[in-house]
Design an enzyme around this catalytic site. Structure first.
Site, PDB file in Angstrom:
ATOM      1  N   LYS A 197      55.055  40.217  36.794  1.00 51.34           N
ATOM      2  CA  LYS A 197      53.664  40.615  37.008  1.00 51.34           C
ATOM      3  C   LYS A 197      53.450  42.028  36.474  1.00 51.34           C
TER       4      LYS A 197
ATOM      5  N   HIS B 258      41.949  34.425  29.310  1.00 49.01           N
ATOM      6  CA  HIS B 258      42.133  35.643  30.123  1.00 49.01           C
ATOM      7  C   HIS B 258      40.867  36.043  30.898  1.00 49.01           C
TER       8      HIS B 258
ATOM      9  N   THR C 120      62.696  29.259  44.665  1.00 46.64           N
ATOM     10  CA  THR C 120      62.510  29.091  43.213  1.00 46.64           C
ATOM     11  C   THR C 120      62.953  30.400  42.560  1.00 46.64           C
TER      12      THR C 120
ATOM     13  N   ASP D 141      46.547  38.309  23.246  1.00 40.22           N
ATOM     14  CA  ASP D 141      45.924  38.146  24.562  1.00 40.22           C
ATOM     15  C   ASP D 141      46.390  36.860  25.257  1.00 40.22           C
TER      16      ASP D 141
ATOM     17  N   THR E   5      43.375  33.060  46.704  1.00 42.91           N
ATOM     18  CA  THR E   5      43.260  34.169  45.757  1.00 42.91           C
ATOM     19  C   THR E   5      41.823  34.319  45.266  1.00 42.91           C
ATOM     20  N   ASP E   6      41.487  35.534  44.847  1.00 46.57           N
ATOM     21  CA  ASP E   6      40.146  35.744  44.273  1.00 46.57           C
ATOM     22  C   ASP E   6      39.978  35.006  42.937  1.00 46.57           C
ATOM     23  N   GLU E   7      41.104  34.569  42.342  1.00 46.45           N
ATOM     24  CA  GLU E   7      41.003  33.897  41.034  1.00 46.45           C
ATOM     25  C   GLU E   7      40.256  32.573  41.112  1.00 46.45           C
TER      26      GLU E   7
ATOM     27  N   TYR F  14      46.724  27.645  37.132  1.00 42.27           N
ATOM     28  CA  TYR F  14      47.088  28.276  38.408  1.00 42.27           C
ATOM     29  C   TYR F  14      45.882  28.340  39.346  1.00 42.27           C
ATOM     30  N   SER F  15      44.786  28.948  38.866  1.00 37.01           N
ATOM     31  CA  SER F  15      43.657  29.141  39.777  1.00 37.01           C
ATOM     32  C   SER F  15      43.015  27.805  40.153  1.00 37.01           C
TER      33      SER F  15
ATOM     34  N   ASN G  31      44.270  41.290  43.476  1.00 41.44           N
ATOM     35  CA  ASN G  31      45.645  41.545  43.007  1.00 41.44           C
ATOM     36  C   ASN G  31      46.414  42.462  43.951  1.00 41.44           C
ATOM     37  N   ASN G  32      47.595  42.021  44.371  1.00 40.17           N
ATOM     38  CA  ASN G  32      48.466  42.840  45.216  1.00 40.17           C
ATOM     39  C   ASN G  32      49.488  43.586  44.375  1.00 40.17           C
TER      40      ASN G  32
ATOM     41  N   LYS H 154      44.998  26.419  42.988  1.00 36.60           N
ATOM     42  CA  LYS H 154      44.717  27.138  44.237  1.00 36.60           C
ATOM     43  C   LYS H 154      43.353  26.710  44.797  1.00 36.60           C
TER      44      LYS H 154
ATOM     45  N   ILE I 275      54.556  38.604  48.448  1.00 32.69           N
ATOM     46  CA  ILE I 275      53.661  38.912  49.576  1.00 32.69           C
ATOM     47  C   ILE I 275      54.217  38.311  50.870  1.00 32.69           C
TER      48      ILE I 275
HETATM   49  P1  NAD Z   1      55.652  34.711  44.577  1.00 31.72           P
HETATM   50  O1  NAD Z   1      55.702  33.873  43.343  1.00 31.72           O
HETATM   51  O2  NAD Z   1      56.253  36.071  44.561  1.00 31.72           O
HETATM   52  O3  NAD Z   1      56.361  33.915  45.775  1.00 31.72           O
HETATM   53  C1  NAD Z   1      56.202  32.548  45.999  1.00 31.72           C
HETATM   54  C2  NAD Z   1      57.270  32.086  46.982  1.00 31.72           C
HETATM   55  O4  NAD Z   1      57.057  30.700  47.253  1.00 31.72           O
HETATM   56  C3  NAD Z   1      58.699  32.213  46.443  1.00 31.72           C
HETATM   57  O5  NAD Z   1      59.550  32.752  47.419  1.00 31.72           O
HETATM   58  C4  NAD Z   1      59.090  30.778  46.122  1.00 31.72           C
HETATM   59  O6  NAD Z   1      60.489  30.529  46.233  1.00 31.72           O
HETATM   60  C5  NAD Z   1      58.294  30.010  47.177  1.00 31.72           C
HETATM   61  N1  NAD Z   1      58.032  28.611  46.778  1.00 31.72           N
HETATM   62  C6  NAD Z   1      57.533  28.178  45.590  1.00 31.72           C
HETATM   63  N2  NAD Z   1      57.467  26.837  45.597  1.00 31.72           N
HETATM   64  C7  NAD Z   1      57.893  26.422  46.815  1.00 31.72           C
HETATM   65  C8  NAD Z   1      58.050  25.140  47.416  1.00 31.72           C
HETATM   66  N3  NAD Z   1      57.729  24.021  46.755  1.00 31.72           N
HETATM   67  N4  NAD Z   1      58.526  25.077  48.665  1.00 31.72           N
HETATM   68  C9  NAD Z   1      58.865  26.207  49.344  1.00 31.72           C
HETATM   69  N5  NAD Z   1      58.747  27.446  48.819  1.00 31.72           N
HETATM   70  C10 NAD Z   1      58.269  27.549  47.570  1.00 31.72           C
HETATM   71  O7  NAD Z   1      54.132  34.748  45.003  1.00 31.72           O
HETATM   72  P2  NAD Z   1      53.253  35.940  45.632  1.00 31.72           P
HETATM   73  O8  NAD Z   1      52.757  36.804  44.556  1.00 31.72           O
HETATM   74  O9  NAD Z   1      53.987  36.516  46.773  1.00 31.72           O
HETATM   75  O10 NAD Z   1      52.015  35.097  46.175  1.00 31.72           O
HETATM   76  C11 NAD Z   1      52.066  34.484  47.456  1.00 31.72           C
HETATM   77  C12 NAD Z   1      50.776  33.738  47.700  1.00 31.72           C
HETATM   78  O11 NAD Z   1      49.674  34.657  47.639  1.00 31.72           O
HETATM   79  C13 NAD Z   1      50.469  32.666  46.656  1.00 31.72           C
HETATM   80  O12 NAD Z   1      49.927  31.555  47.326  1.00 31.72           O
HETATM   81  C14 NAD Z   1      49.438  33.304  45.737  1.00 31.72           C
HETATM   82  O13 NAD Z   1      48.600  32.328  45.197  1.00 31.72           O
HETATM   83  C15 NAD Z   1      48.703  34.211  46.697  1.00 31.72           C
HETATM   84  N6  NAD Z   1      48.103  35.444  46.109  1.00 31.72           N
HETATM   85  C16 NAD Z   1      48.835  36.294  45.346  1.00 31.72           C
HETATM   86  C17 NAD Z   1      48.263  37.475  44.873  1.00 31.72           C
HETATM   87  C18 NAD Z   1      49.059  38.464  44.041  1.00 31.72           C
HETATM   88  O14 NAD Z   1      48.498  39.436  43.568  1.00 31.72           O
HETATM   89  N7  NAD Z   1      50.364  38.283  43.845  1.00 31.72           N
HETATM   90  C19 NAD Z   1      46.962  37.790  45.174  1.00 31.72           C
HETATM   91  C20 NAD Z   1      46.227  36.899  45.963  1.00 31.72           C
HETATM   92  C21 NAD Z   1      46.821  35.756  46.422  1.00 31.72           C
HETATM   93  O1  TDX Z   2      52.691  41.647  30.338  1.00 34.09           O
HETATM   94  C1  TDX Z   2      51.535  41.659  30.806  1.00 34.09           C
HETATM   95  N1  TDX Z   2      50.558  42.360  30.154  1.00 34.09           N
HETATM   96  C2  TDX Z   2      49.265  42.386  30.573  1.00 34.09           C
HETATM   97  O2  TDX Z   2      48.409  43.025  29.946  1.00 34.09           O
HETATM   98  C3  TDX Z   2      51.175  40.957  32.014  1.00 34.09           C
HETATM   99  C4  TDX Z   2      52.207  40.185  32.768  1.00 34.09           C
HETATM  100  C5  TDX Z   2      49.859  41.014  32.424  1.00 34.09           C
HETATM  101  N2  TDX Z   2      48.928  41.676  31.729  1.00 34.09           N
HETATM  102  C6  TDX Z   2      47.530  41.697  32.215  1.00 34.09           C
HETATM  103  C7  TDX Z   2      46.941  40.353  32.546  1.00 34.09           C
HETATM  104  C8  TDX Z   2      45.995  40.662  33.688  1.00 34.09           C
HETATM  105  O3  TDX Z   2      44.745  41.077  33.180  1.00 34.09           O
HETATM  106  O4  TDX Z   2      47.543  42.425  33.444  1.00 34.09           O
HETATM  107  C9  TDX Z   2      46.646  41.835  34.406  1.00 34.09           C
HETATM  108  C10 TDX Z   2      47.433  41.444  35.630  1.00 34.09           C
HETATM  109  O5  TDX Z   2      48.268  40.344  35.260  1.00 34.09           O
HETATM  110  P1  TDX Z   2      49.241  39.614  36.305  1.00 34.09           P
HETATM  111  O6  TDX Z   2      50.112  40.645  36.933  1.00 34.09           O
HETATM  112  O7  TDX Z   2      49.872  38.465  35.621  1.00 34.09           O
HETATM  113  O8  TDX Z   2      48.209  39.159  37.433  1.00 34.09           O
HETATM  114  P2  TDX Z   2      46.899  38.231  37.401  1.00 34.09           P
HETATM  115  O9  TDX Z   2      46.914  37.305  36.261  1.00 34.09           O
HETATM  116  O10 TDX Z   2      45.713  39.149  37.549  1.00 34.09           O
HETATM  117  O11 TDX Z   2      47.133  37.383  38.760  1.00 34.09           O
HETATM  118  C11 TDX Z   2      47.611  38.019  39.955  1.00 34.09           C
HETATM  119  O12 TDX Z   2      46.561  38.269  40.861  1.00 34.09           O
HETATM  120  C12 TDX Z   2      45.968  37.171  41.510  1.00 34.09           C
HETATM  121  C13 TDX Z   2      48.680  37.182  40.630  1.00 34.09           C
HETATM  122  O13 TDX Z   2      49.743  36.918  39.727  1.00 34.09           O
HETATM  123  C14 TDX Z   2      48.129  35.904  41.184  1.00 34.09           C
HETATM  124  O14 TDX Z   2      49.134  35.189  41.885  1.00 34.09           O
HETATM  125  C15 TDX Z   2      46.994  36.248  42.137  1.00 34.09           C
HETATM  126  O15 TDX Z   2      46.375  35.088  42.592  1.00 34.09           O
END
Ligand code: NAD
Ligand code: TDX
Length: 340
Positions: A192, A279, A36, A275, A125-127, A153-154, A182-183, A157, A12
């Site tokens: 993901k 979850h 990372t 599972d 995050t909504d989590e 994780y949650s 979820n994005n 956060k 993101i």
């Molecule tokens: P991501 O795991 O793809 O990216 C995380 C980034 O942070 C990476 O580039 C990593 O190198 C960097 N990072 C990790 N530890 C670090 C540190 N100690 N110092 C500097 N950089 C560091 O994550 P994402 O999916 O892009 O999520 C970004 C943010 O959005 C997170 O805070 C996550 O909680 C939040 N979020 C994600 C989702 C989702 O669906 N992915 C939804 C809602 C909120």
């Molecule tokens: O292999 C898989 N099979 C499966 O069924 C994986 C990786 C996931 N899942 C399920 C678990 C969840 O119900 O799919 C759903 C989505 O899983 P993830 O992509 O791991 O996302 P989720 O756990 O919902 O969390 C994501 O949304 C909120 C992001 O990873 C978080 O960073 C964000 O805060």
């Protein structure tokens, strides 16, 4: 303005970097990322020659170096995306989640307090709200839904959110927080669900679906999240929390089947596996506050967003093939061998 984006080499944050660098040519957009496994310079390479872009490789936990960066760059705004973000990894190894997501955020907050800033925005995050039952479609997360986390994780956060609010109340730090659903979209790391399914389906590999695939997630195309954060840092009210989501609830099985249909692949690739512990059942955001206060309207629904995402993965195979052919193989074997 000088804007620091932490975690800008991730999914993101990377999309946000692209959005901000192209939209604000007079602002300086500085990415801090320690790279990372989830950080990827290939995500940022299209920005390399832009005058308003800068990359600094640094760990947000490194207090001395973060202070030095604040002294040199004099940021006006910090948007904190940097985090450990994968729930399954937090089940395997919680401690790095506490270090990055809580301690890292606290270092940034201290730097903001010491040097003074116009805004610290925490990307949450909504989590943090926990989950909703599958059979109560009338329930949604609102900004004052109690925090009720399920995974390390949650929980990490939620702790960062509370710390952010404490710095506002105690030190009058101008903070905002966003909690998005979820994005999905370009540059999403294939651990993901959506990028994992797209990349594995394209390679005709089995597709692991946890449990019965009944869990529900509320999907938002990543660009809509970026637009929302931009609105919050410019027009959002200090001290406030904003939920972000577009009412795109789908079961995981629906998501997987939609992708298979788009790719012309068979449902027989689906494999129901053990599972995820703890979850969460259902996430669903009520986005009324950001819609009313900041006039945010998402541009994509799941149907248009998933088509655009699949097209990107088809046109950018080298980006994800570099990932799935490397260390990721060990990750997949470790995390899925006992499940599949
Ligand atoms: P991501 O795991 O793809 O990216 C995380 C980034 O942070 C990476 O580039 C990593 O190198 C960097 N990072 C990790 N530890 C670090 C540190 N100690 N110092 C500097 N950089 C560091 O994550 P994402 O999916 O892009 O999520 C970004 C943010 O959005 C997170 O805070 C996550 O909680 C939040 N979020 C994600 C989702 C989702 O669906 N992915 C939804 C809602 C909120
Ligand atoms: O292999 C898989 N099979 C499966 O069924 C994986 C990786 C996931 N899942 C399920 C678990 C969840 O119900 O799919 C759903 C989505 O899983 P993830 O992509 O791991 O996302 P989720 O756990 O919902 O969390 C994501 O949304 C909120 C992001 O990873 C978080 O960073 C964000 O805060």
């Amino acid at each position: 303005m000088n804007i620091i984006v932490t975690g800008g080499a991730g999914f993101i944050g990377g999309n946000f970097m692209h959005y901000m660098v192209s939209k604000y040519s007079n602002d300086k957009i500085i990415c801090i990322d320690c790279l990372t496994y989830a950080g990827n310079m290939e995500t940022l390479s299209p920005l390399e020659n832009k005058k308003n872009y800068k990359f600094i490789k640094e760990d947000i936990r490194n207090r001395d170096n973060i202070y030095k960066i604040f002294e040199e760059e004099k940021p006006d705004i910090i948007v904190n995306f940097a985090a450990e973000s994968h729930v399954d990894r937090s089940v395997e190894n919680p401690s790095i989640f506490l270090e990055t997501n809580i301690i890292g955020t606290s270092v940034l907050l201290d730097a903001c307090k010491k040097y003074g800033i116009k805004r610290f925005h925490q990307v949450s995050t909504d989590e943090v709200y926990g989950d909703l039952p599958l059979d109560r479609k009338d329930l949604f997360f609102v900004e004052d839904t109690p925090l009720h986390t399920s995974s390390p994780y949650s929980s990490s956060k939620a702790a960062a959110d509370l710390l952010t609010l404490a710095y506002h109340r105690t030190f009058k730090l101008p903070v905002t927080i966003s909690r998005c659903s979820n994005n999905y979209g370009p540059y999403h790391f294939p651990e993901k669900l959506i990028p994992l399914i797209i990349s594995r389906a394209l390679n005709n590999e089995e597709l692991p679906v946890y449990g019965k695939g009944e869990n529900i997630r509320d999907w938002l195309y990543v660009e809509d999240h970026c637009v929302a954060i931009d609105l919050i840092i410019r027009n959002g009210k200090v001290g406030e929390i904003y939920n972000i989501g577009g009412h795109n609830e789908k079961t995981n099985l629906e998501v997987v089947k939609t992708i298979l249909k788009e790719l012309g692949k068979s449902d027989s690739l689906i494999k129901f596996v053990q599972d995820r512990p703890g979850h969460d059942l259902r996430y669903a955001i009520n986005p009324e506050k950001i819609q009313k206060e900041l006039a945010w309207i998402p541009q994509y629904n799941f149907e248009t967003g998933i088509k655009k995402t699949i097209k990107w993965y088809l046109e950018n195979k080298t980006w994800w093939e570099h990932i799935v052919s490397g260390e990721y193989k060990n990750y997949f074997n470790k995390m899925y061998s006992y499940r599949m």
